[in-house]
Design a protein around this motif. Structure first.
Motif, PDB file in Angstrom:
ATOM      1  N   GLU A   1     -35.129  11.621  36.466  1.00 20.44           N
ATOM      2  CA  GLU A   1     -35.041  13.062  36.209  1.00 20.44           C
ATOM      3  C   GLU A   1     -36.204  13.798  36.877  1.00 20.44           C
ATOM      4  O   GLU A   1     -36.038  14.898  37.419  1.00 20.44           O
ATOM      5  CB  GLU A   1     -35.022  13.330  34.713  1.00 20.44           C
ATOM      6  N   MET A   2     -37.388  13.180  36.854  1.00 21.34           N
ATOM      7  CA  MET A   2     -38.562  13.798  37.465  1.00 21.34           C
ATOM      8  C   MET A   2     -38.377  14.012  38.968  1.00 21.34           C
ATOM      9  O   MET A   2     -38.714  15.071  39.497  1.00 21.34           O
ATOM     10  CB  MET A   2     -39.806  12.917  37.232  1.00 21.34           C
TER      11      MET A   2
ATOM     12  N   GLY B   1     -37.301   8.488  53.351  1.00 21.94           N
ATOM     13  CA  GLY B   1     -37.948   9.355  52.371  1.00 21.94           C
ATOM     14  C   GLY B   1     -37.526   8.931  50.976  1.00 21.94           C
ATOM     15  O   GLY B   1     -36.486   8.298  50.791  1.00 21.94           O
ATOM     16  N   GLY B   2     -38.365   9.277  49.987  1.00 23.17           N
ATOM     17  CA  GLY B   2     -38.013   8.958  48.612  1.00 23.17           C
ATOM     18  C   GLY B   2     -39.081   8.161  47.893  1.00 23.17           C
ATOM     19  O   GLY B   2     -40.250   8.123  48.315  1.00 23.17           O
ATOM     20  N   TYR B   3     -38.672   7.498  46.809  1.00 21.51           N
ATOM     21  CA  TYR B   3     -39.611   6.833  45.904  1.00 21.51           C
ATOM     22  C   TYR B   3     -39.051   5.498  45.418  1.00 21.51           C
ATOM     23  O   TYR B   3     -37.838   5.284  45.402  1.00 21.51           O
ATOM     24  CB  TYR B   3     -39.858   7.706  44.667  1.00 21.51           C
ATOM     25  N   TRP B   4     -39.973   4.650  44.994  1.00 24.09           N
ATOM     26  CA  TRP B   4     -39.629   3.410  44.294  1.00 24.09           C
ATOM     27  C   TRP B   4     -40.043   3.595  42.837  1.00 24.09           C
ATOM     28  O   TRP B   4     -41.216   3.807  42.527  1.00 24.09           O
ATOM     29  CB  TRP B   4     -40.372   2.244  44.924  1.00 24.09           C
TER      30      TRP B   4
ATOM     31  N   TYR C   1     -46.690   8.964  40.439  1.00 21.98           N
ATOM     32  CA  TYR C   1     -46.558   9.456  39.066  1.00 21.98           C
ATOM     33  C   TYR C   1     -46.316   8.276  38.134  1.00 21.98           C
ATOM     34  O   TYR C   1     -45.920   7.190  38.563  1.00 21.98           O
ATOM     35  CB  TYR C   1     -45.346  10.414  38.923  1.00 21.98           C
ATOM     36  N   LYS C   2     -46.538   8.533  36.854  1.00 27.86           N
ATOM     37  CA  LYS C   2     -46.123   7.602  35.808  1.00 27.86           C
ATOM     38  C   LYS C   2     -45.068   8.299  34.956  1.00 27.86           C
ATOM     39  O   LYS C   2     -45.044   9.522  34.850  1.00 27.86           O
ATOM     40  CB  LYS C   2     -47.308   7.187  34.930  1.00 27.86           C
ATOM     41  N   ALA C   3     -44.188   7.508  34.345  1.00 27.85           N
ATOM     42  CA  ALA C   3     -43.103   8.083  33.546  1.00 27.85           C
ATOM     43  C   ALA C   3     -43.014   7.382  32.198  1.00 27.85           C
ATOM     44  O   ALA C   3     -43.235   6.169  32.095  1.00 27.85           O
ATOM     45  CB  ALA C   3     -41.774   7.964  34.283  1.00 27.85           C
TER      46      ALA C   3
ATOM     47  N   THR D   1     -44.254   2.332  33.567  1.00 29.08           N
ATOM     48  CA  THR D   1     -43.269   2.657  34.597  1.00 29.08           C
ATOM     49  C   THR D   1     -43.941   3.547  35.631  1.00 29.08           C
ATOM     50  O   THR D   1     -44.466   4.606  35.289  1.00 29.08           O
ATOM     51  CB  THR D   1     -42.050   3.373  33.986  1.00 29.08           C
ATOM     52  N   TRP D   2     -43.919   3.090  36.885  1.00 25.88           N
ATOM     53  CA  TRP D   2     -44.596   3.810  37.961  1.00 25.88           C
ATOM     54  C   TRP D   2     -43.584   4.317  38.982  1.00 25.88           C
ATOM     55  O   TRP D   2     -42.552   3.684  39.229  1.00 25.88           O
ATOM     56  CB  TRP D   2     -45.590   2.889  38.684  1.00 25.88           C
ATOM     57  N   ILE D   3     -43.916   5.444  39.571  1.00 28.90           N
ATOM     58  CA  ILE D   3     -43.170   6.003  40.690  1.00 28.90           C
ATOM     59  C   ILE D   3     -44.079   5.870  41.917  1.00 28.90           C
ATOM     60  O   ILE D   3     -45.141   6.479  41.981  1.00 28.90           O
ATOM     61  CB  ILE D   3     -42.781   7.466  40.446  1.00 28.90           C
ATOM     62  N   LEU D   4     -43.650   5.038  42.855  1.00 24.87           N
ATOM     63  CA  LEU D   4     -44.447   4.723  44.039  1.00 24.87           C
ATOM     64  C   LEU D   4     -43.870   5.389  45.270  1.00 24.87           C
ATOM     65  O   LEU D   4     -42.659   5.639  45.350  1.00 24.87           O
ATOM     66  CB  LEU D   4     -44.477   3.206  44.262  1.00 24.87           C
ATOM     67  N   GLU D   5     -44.741   5.682  46.231  1.00 28.65           N
ATOM     68  CA  GLU D   5     -44.294   6.240  47.508  1.00 28.65           C
ATOM     69  C   GLU D   5     -45.090   5.590  48.637  1.00 28.65           C
ATOM     70  O   GLU D   5     -46.195   5.078  48.409  1.00 28.65           O
ATOM     71  CB  GLU D   5     -44.465   7.763  47.528  1.00 28.65           C
ATOM     72  N   PRO D   6     -44.570   5.606  49.861  1.00 24.72           N
ATOM     73  CA  PRO D   6     -45.306   5.008  50.987  1.00 24.72           C
ATOM     74  C   PRO D   6     -46.586   5.790  51.253  1.00 24.72           C
ATOM     75  O   PRO D   6     -46.631   7.005  51.122  1.00 24.72           O
ATOM     76  CB  PRO D   6     -44.338   5.131  52.167  1.00 24.72           C
ATOM     77  N   ARG D   7     -47.627   5.074  51.644  1.00 28.50           N
ATOM     78  CA  ARG D   7     -48.884   5.723  52.008  1.00 28.50           C
ATOM     79  C   ARG D   7     -48.808   6.238  53.434  1.00 28.50           C
ATOM     80  O   ARG D   7     -48.128   5.653  54.281  1.00 28.50           O
ATOM     81  CB  ARG D   7     -50.036   4.705  51.898  1.00 28.50           C
TER      82      ARG D   7
END
Length: 292
Positions: free
Chosen positions: A74-75, A190-193, A250-252, A286-292
């Motif tokens: 949702e975030m 693009g996007g998140y893990w 982010y954290k969720a 729970t983590w939301i990761l993105e490429p550096r």
């Protein structure tokens, strides 16, 4: 690419056990799916003698984990979602019911085959056809070629890659391999893990606080080196992902009002903290990761 020879199929039976437990939650389709697998009369009920305080504490751990991923999705608000090693979760079916999402649900072939047999009966319970699109496909997540082939099925746009329980079954080289695959795909699309699998090693008092660990559970954890595969600390986890070219964005956490397990604990007169037990003891995030 090196051949994939490790047998991951021994992990699969735990997915059915977890489905039986989740039948007591409000997780979408959990009770319906468990009824199809085990029979409605064999599912746990509120007054079941097997549903002890320790059972509910363990169940709340998984209840929190499930809903934290929904909060993360949702975030970030992406419509292309690939879930890795989904087990007998029907999050994908729930998400395409009312939202125009393209959701690819993956796991090992034997899980997807068994899960596919449940999909049509579950869909017949829906009042109308889903708005979005759901695919269920087999995938070994360490097979980059197969992973890329599935990602090519998505329409244009950024991608959310999701997993609820996976990293604890992978050793460090396998984790690094998965991170490399996910990082490159996210750099391209693009996007998140979103991973609910940021576990740190537990100590004796924390195990006791969470639940009673049965001999069967203990053997499963030992056979799959689950504790050894966890991170030493949250700081070490963050450093590990940084070394793999990923950063914590982010954290969720879940909406606690969704946790039926917490409500059931209260009804049994158990002391329930103002925040979920697993957050209080901080053994998982729970983590939301993105490429550096």
């Amino acid at each position: 690419m090196a051949a994939i020879t490790k047998d991951y199929s021994t992990i699969s039976p735990s997915a059915k056990t977890l489905l039986w437990m989740k039948a007591l939650t409000d997780i979408p389709f959990a009770r319906e799916a468990a009824g199809l697998v085990f029979g409605d009369t064999n599912l746990p009920g509120e007054e079941d003698e097997r549903v002890t305080v320790n059972f509910l504490k363990r169940l709340m751990h998984f209840d929190v984990r499930y809903w934290s991923i929904d909060a993360a999705l949702e975030m970030i608000g992406l419509s292309n979602v690939l879930e890795m090693s989904s087990g007998f979760s029907f999050r994908g079916l729930d998400h395409v019911r009312y939202l125009d999402k393209f959701y690819i649900d993956t796991d090992l072939p034997e899980v997807i085959e068994a899960k596919g047999a449940l999909l049509q009966p579950l869909m017949r319970t829906l009042p109308e056809a889903p708005v979005g699109q759901l695919l269920m496909k087999p995938l070994n997540v360490l097979d980059e070629e197969a992973f890329r082939a599935l990602v090519r099925r998505f329409p244009p746009g950024p991608l959310a890659i999701v997993n609820e329980g996976l990293l604890v079954y992978l050793d460090e080289p396998e984790k690094k391999r998965l991170c490399a695959i996910v990082r490159e795909l996210l750099r391209e699309r693009g996007g998140y893990w979103i991973t609910a699998d940021i576990y740190i090693r537990k100590y004796e008092n924390e195990v006791a606080a969470m639940s009673e660990v049965t001999p069967e559970i203990s053997k499963f954890l030992s056979d799959h080196r689950v504790n050894e595969n966890k991170f030493e600390s949250f700081e070490q986890a963050e450093a590990f992902f940084r070394s793999c070219g990923l950063r914590l964005a982010y954290k969720a956490g879940p909406d606690v009002d969704r946790l039926r397990s917490r409500t059931l604990l209260k009804r049994k007169g158990a002391e329930v903290p103002s925040v979920p037990l697993v957050q209080r003891y901080r053994i998982r995030e729970t983590w939301i990761l993105e490429p550096r």
